[in-house]
Design a protein around this motif. Sequence first.
Motif, short mmCIF file in Angstrom:
data_model
loop_
_atom_site.label_atom_id
_atom_site.label_comp_id
_atom_site.label_asym_id
_atom_site.label_seq_id
_atom_site.Cartn_x
_atom_site.Cartn_y
_atom_site.Cartn_z
N ARG A 46 -1.65 2.20 -3.47
CA ARG A 46 -2.64 2.91 -2.67
C ARG A 46 -3.07 2.11 -1.44
O ARG A 46 -3.42 2.68 -0.41
N SER A 47 -3.02 0.77 -1.54
CA SER A 47 -3.35 -0.05 -0.38
C SER A 47 -2.35 0.19 0.74
O SER A 47 -2.72 0.18 1.93
N ASP A 48 -1.08 0.42 0.38
CA ASP A 48 -0.07 0.75 1.38
C ASP A 48 -0.40 2.08 2.05
O ASP A 48 -0.24 2.26 3.26
N VAL A 49 -0.85 3.04 1.25
CA VAL A 49 -1.20 4.36 1.78
C VAL A 49 -2.35 4.24 2.77
O VAL A 49 -2.34 4.85 3.85
N LEU A 50 -3.35 3.43 2.43
CA LEU A 50 -4.50 3.28 3.32
C LEU A 50 -4.10 2.61 4.63
O LEU A 50 -4.58 3.00 5.71
N ARG A 51 -3.22 1.60 4.55
CA ARG A 51 -2.78 0.95 5.78
C ARG A 51 -1.99 1.91 6.66
O ARG A 51 -2.11 1.90 7.90
N LEU A 53 -2.49 5.12 6.80
CA LEU A 53 -3.50 6.00 7.41
C LEU A 53 -4.21 5.31 8.57
O LEU A 53 -4.53 5.95 9.58
N LEU A 54 -4.48 4.02 8.42
CA LEU A 54 -5.09 3.26 9.50
C LEU A 54 -4.22 3.33 10.76
O LEU A 54 -4.71 3.57 11.87
N ARG A 55 -2.89 3.15 10.58
CA ARG A 55 -2.00 3.21 11.73
C ARG A 55 -1.92 4.62 12.31
O ARG A 55 -1.84 4.81 13.52
N ALA A 56 -1.94 5.64 11.44
CA ALA A 56 -1.79 7.01 11.90
C ALA A 56 -3.03 7.55 12.59
O ALA A 56 -2.95 8.36 13.51
N THR A 57 -4.21 7.10 12.14
CA THR A 57 -5.46 7.66 12.65
C THR A 57 -6.21 6.73 13.60
O THR A 57 -7.07 7.18 14.35
N GLY A 58 -5.89 5.45 13.52
CA GLY A 58 -6.66 4.49 14.29
C GLY A 58 -8.04 4.25 13.72
O GLY A 58 -8.90 3.66 14.36
N ARG A 59 -8.28 4.70 12.50
CA ARG A 59 -9.59 4.56 11.84
C ARG A 59 -9.46 3.68 10.59
O ARG A 59 -8.45 3.75 9.87
N GLN A 60 -10.49 2.88 10.34
CA GLN A 60 -10.55 2.15 9.07
C GLN A 60 -10.69 3.16 7.93
O GLN A 60 -11.35 4.20 8.09
N VAL A 61 -10.07 2.86 6.81
CA VAL A 61 -9.99 3.81 5.71
C VAL A 61 -10.48 3.15 4.42
O VAL A 61 -10.19 1.97 4.17
N ARG A 62 -11.21 3.93 3.61
CA ARG A 62 -11.71 3.42 2.34
C ARG A 62 -11.49 4.47 1.25
O ARG A 62 -11.77 5.65 1.47
N THR A 73 -9.82 -0.71 0.45
CA THR A 73 -10.25 -0.46 1.83
C THR A 73 -9.34 -1.21 2.80
O THR A 73 -8.64 -2.16 2.40
N THR A 74 -9.35 -0.81 4.05
CA THR A 74 -8.62 -1.54 5.09
C THR A 74 -9.54 -2.49 5.84
O THR A 74 -9.07 -3.27 6.67
N ASP A 75 -10.85 -2.41 5.59
CA ASP A 75 -11.79 -3.25 6.33
C ASP A 75 -12.77 -4.01 5.44
O ASP A 75 -13.67 -4.68 5.94
N GLY A 76 -12.61 -3.89 4.11
CA GLY A 76 -13.51 -4.59 3.21
C GLY A 76 -14.91 -4.04 3.20
O GLY A 76 -15.85 -4.70 2.75
N LEU A 120 -12.04 9.81 -0.26
CA LEU A 120 -11.35 9.11 0.82
C LEU A 120 -12.23 9.17 2.08
O LEU A 120 -12.61 10.25 2.52
N LEU A 121 -12.52 7.99 2.64
CA LEU A 121 -13.34 7.91 3.85
C LEU A 121 -12.51 7.45 5.03
O LEU A 121 -11.72 6.51 4.91
#
Length: 408
Positions: A46-51, A53-62, A73-76, A120-121
Amino acid sequence: MGTVAEARSGPARERAGPDREPAGPDREPAGLERELTEAVLAGAARSDVLRALLRATGRQVRLLSAEGVPLATTDGGSGVAATVADGVLSGVAEPVVDTLDGLCATALPVRAGTTLGGVLLTVGPADPRVQALAGAAVTALLIDAVRAGDASAEVSPRHTPADVVAALRSGTVSPSVCAAAAGLGIDLRRPPAGAVLHYSGSRLRAWSTALAWLEHPVRQEGRTAWTVVSGEVVLARLQSRLRLMTGDESAGDHVVAASGFYPDSTIGLARSFIEAERLLGLARSRRVPLLTFAGCGVVQLLLPLPRAELEAYAEAHLGPIRQRPELMATLRAWLAERGSRQSVSEQLHLHRNSVGYRVRQIKNLLGTDPLIPAASAQLHLALAALDLLAADDQRLRGDDEEPVSAGR
């Protein structure tokens, strides 16, 4: 730019080569969903999925648990309050939420059927495209949650319509109940009123069959059935159908219905059901086929009161005649007929002179004229309080016999 597949090594990573769709603003949700699902099936976490999403959206994801606690999370960053997470999962909260570390985020429930993966945030203001891209990750995250078999994956029990009504009635409204309610067409963002119907006819098998055939969620216990309604028209329609299906359409008192107030949230539904049950008892004692909170008049003032206060009010205004059934019956008729001695005489099968004698006794014992507006209002309330007390007694005993109001 990388993809989620680049988080893996070996042959799986080789398959994630240049033929993949680009990350970033040009990503399409359908393509991203396909990529993420295939990647998780091939072993990505799931951490791979969040990363990705970060690349696709430009948003931090939790990714949060059902209680709002961060799982990855991608930003802790932090999660959200448990009540907020519950609202998102149940579909009763707005998608834009505030995190515990003071940021604005868009929330998306990660669930499908009975499987719950969390919340999912995507951190930042609402953006339809970002939300669509985040939605592309739901399937992959659910697969990961089920595969992990840990606390992040909750397989909710299936709820029958009767289970949903029972949960709403008891106030135990979990996310899975909210989801099941939504599947039944119950919008808990605008909560309905609790409602109850009672059957006093002789065709109990027909009553049970009729309830089963209703295209409306109900919970049956013997002669009584609970449900929720969005308006008096709905309740009246259910009552009419049940009369017809039990063969008691011409005998309206065989199916009595009542509904409580419309709460502002699901928390108030339990009280709405309690008030519906009290009004049902009142309707049965007064032989009224349908009674709603909006249509019960001054009784609205009495419904929230505890039993001790109802008892005290009734005693204060009716104490001297409460133990005199003939005077109580005369007072009810006198108030209902607005002092018409002829009408009361006909109703109670008494001589006009007997009616006059009883009314004089009532005036002397109560120390007031029941037809004076202020006294009349107090006496109407006191009689309604007695009726509610009698209805409560009948409800608590679970009696199926018709209740009798004090003074009848």
